[in-house]
Scaffold this active site. Structure first.
Site, PDB file in Angstrom:
ATOM      1  N   GLU A  46       4.116   8.346  -1.206  1.00  0.00           N
ATOM      2  CA  GLU A  46       5.095   7.299  -0.907  1.00  0.00           C
ATOM      3  C   GLU A  46       4.467   5.912  -0.912  1.00  0.00           C
ATOM      4  OE1 GLU A  46       8.186   9.824   1.974  1.00  0.00           O
ATOM      5  OE2 GLU A  46       7.090   8.109   2.791  1.00  0.00           O
TER       6      GLU A  46
ATOM      7  N   GLU B  42       2.961  11.117   2.405  1.00  0.00           N
ATOM      8  CA  GLU B  42       2.696   9.727   2.763  1.00  0.00           C
ATOM      9  C   GLU B  42       1.848   9.017   1.710  1.00  0.00           C
ATOM     10  OE1 GLU B  42       3.827   7.699   4.975  1.00  0.00           O
ATOM     11  OE2 GLU B  42       4.932   9.037   6.310  1.00  0.00           O
TER      12      GLU B  42
END
Lengths: 341, 341
Positions: free
Chosen positions: B221, B218
């Site tokens: 990203e 995460e």
């Protein structure tokens, strides 16, 4: 409000908005606002009439109408969600022959409105409509005993609808008395049936149940022993252990508040207080890494050489509670002093 | 083997046997044995002929036959599970008019055999059979995008079939650089859209994904920053935040391994390194208990005054990995030294 909640229900997988405690601080500690059903409960006929001008229907591939004419089109009743999608909740019985064209026309209209995800909730009594929805391109999202949720992604872009619940949660209870005996059971079923292996009480955390409450409940159910929750000593994540789902298993320490064992007969073959040394000496505890690791942690804890995570409870004005588990030896003053349940 | 796995798939809710790492030490650290599909993949016509003597059919209420006669009865192909139940996996297309009487006769035979739970797996391409199953008394158990699982409890006793996955899992990432700046983002969507609030990167842990891997993914990203997982600092359980499901949210500390932010444009409005004091000074962090509590924990950690849970990785012979998270400051030598991923 309901739409708001629905919005959370359909928050896109990659968006943090599906975590209300992140995106809405006011709700961070209070699940109360999410305790209402994700769908409006108002009665509805299931569909409505609207007028659409053909010129606005260019995006609706399924409906072809001459330019600049007006036509009555029946559409399913829907509510918008907070992420550019719509939600349809079929509450009234409907013949699949009536439903199919309504759904087709509705998708055309939603595409025309540039909607993204379509959520179709079909109560089990309307199972007759599932086949039509699947033929229209819907896929399953999740199911509960009394309903099936289907989804359809309208845009050409990649489907970013949120995934279903991914994990099951379990607990194992380390309960030791003042003479360093641990509470152990033998089960009537499962892999250890008839093996004579003694193990900690374990069980499943129910949907909506707090981990600390589940540990106390399972110990009480299996052995009749009353306990007080102390700490989460460790947790383990494993995958593919139940259909395609993942598991989170929390090893919890509890302090016994009663000592006379009343074993539960349905699942438990035998229950007893066993010296921690004898428990650890069992071959399966010695051989298997998780069991030996957990045994080391429990032993360290029993010698006061280990600190796990304690639950910090916050209660909202509406009475909803939520637990934050953390190392409260290293950080004693995190908020009000209403520790635990 | 498959039956074995199926057995786990249908372990009864209240029985620990649904936790393989408890009931089968050999599989405790290795999910490998459960990485196979829960249903046998052998092709099947979907039903078979068997001979049943009427005298043995006394328990089959749906079939009435004179005593001591023999009759050919068509039944659905099923496999036994490890808990006294049966599993039916419809793999071939079937007309609902053919399916309904087969299902009725099969239930009679299973009742006669004193079977308990019946698991009916219907791939989405066989949605035409759902209505017949529901009319026979089946309820939904769970659904994945490409299939619906229905269940039927035969005995008069209470249904003890296991519940579906109950929790969704999320992470929040505390990433601090050497100048005590934390990695924060502003999101394009969700409750904080347009509020100017800076928050930690957060996201959803995918089914089958390790918590520590999800945190690293995460952060990468959303911000492009490479990180190394350090610890789970705390976790929070909340309820009813997504349909009826509960949530587990893990606050993770990660060490940055790169520093040039490349924000992801789809979800992230802005990303930056922000002094931890400025982050904590934000009104919403001050006002909301979870945020202020987590901020205190992170600050203590940044001052090396706090110990969370570290992941201990075990890899099975088949390459499957599973993580145990625990306080490895208090217990350094738990097993082999292959820490983390």
């Amino acid at each position: 409000m309901t739409l708001n909640v629905v919005g959370h229900g359909v928050a896109y997988r990659e968006k943090v908005s599906e975590f209300p405690w992140i995106d809405n601080p006011a709700k961070t500690f209070l699940a109360s606002s999410f305790a209402v059903p994700p769908f409006p409960k108002r009665p509805t006929l299931g569909y409505r009439n609207i007028s659409i001008s053909a010129s606005s229907m260019s995006g609706a591939k399924q409906l072809a109408m001459p330019e600049n004419t007006i036509e009555q089109v029946e559409l399913l009743t829907s509510v918008n969600d907070a992420h550019g999608g719509v939600i349809v909740n079929i509450e009234q019985p409907m013949d699949s022959g009536v439903f199919a064209p309504l759904l087709k026309a509705s998708i055309s209209e939603w595409r025309n409105q540039e909607k993204k995800g379509v959520w179709l909730k079909l109560p089990i009594e309307h199972a007759n409509l599932i086949e039509s929805a699947v033929k229209e391109g819907f896929r399953y999202h999740h199911a509960e005993p009394n309903y099936l949720m289907l989804v359809y992604w309208i845009p050409e872009t990649a489907d970013t609808l949120p995934a279903n619940a991914s994990h099951r949660v379990g607990i194992g209870a380390f309960v030791m008395n003042s003479t360093r005996e641990v509470l152990v059971v033998q089960e009537k079923n499962g892999r250890f049936k008839g093996t004579g292996v003694w193990k900690f009480p374990t069980g499943v955390v129910d949907e909506g149940e707090d981990i600390c409450a589940a540990a106390i409940r399972e110990v009480k159910e299996e052995t009749g022993i009353e306990t007080e929750f102390v700490e989460v000593l460790a947790f383990r994540q494993s995958h593919k252990s139940y259909f395609s789902k993942s598991d989170l298993f929390f090893v919890c320490m509890l302090q016994p508040r009663s000592f006379d064992i009343q074993k539960q007969n349905l699942e438990i073959e035998a229950a007893q207080w066993m010296s921690v040394e004898d428990y650890i000496a069992q071959p399966f505890v010695q051989k298997q890494e998780l069991f030996s690791s957990v045994a080391k942690i429990c032993l360290a804890k029993s010698n006061k050489d280990y600190v796990g995570f304690s639950p910090y409870c916050s209660t909202t004005s509406s009475g909803k509670r939520s637990f934050l588990y953390f190392n409260n030896q290293d950080l004693k003053h995190i908020g009000a002093s209403d520790k635990q349940q």
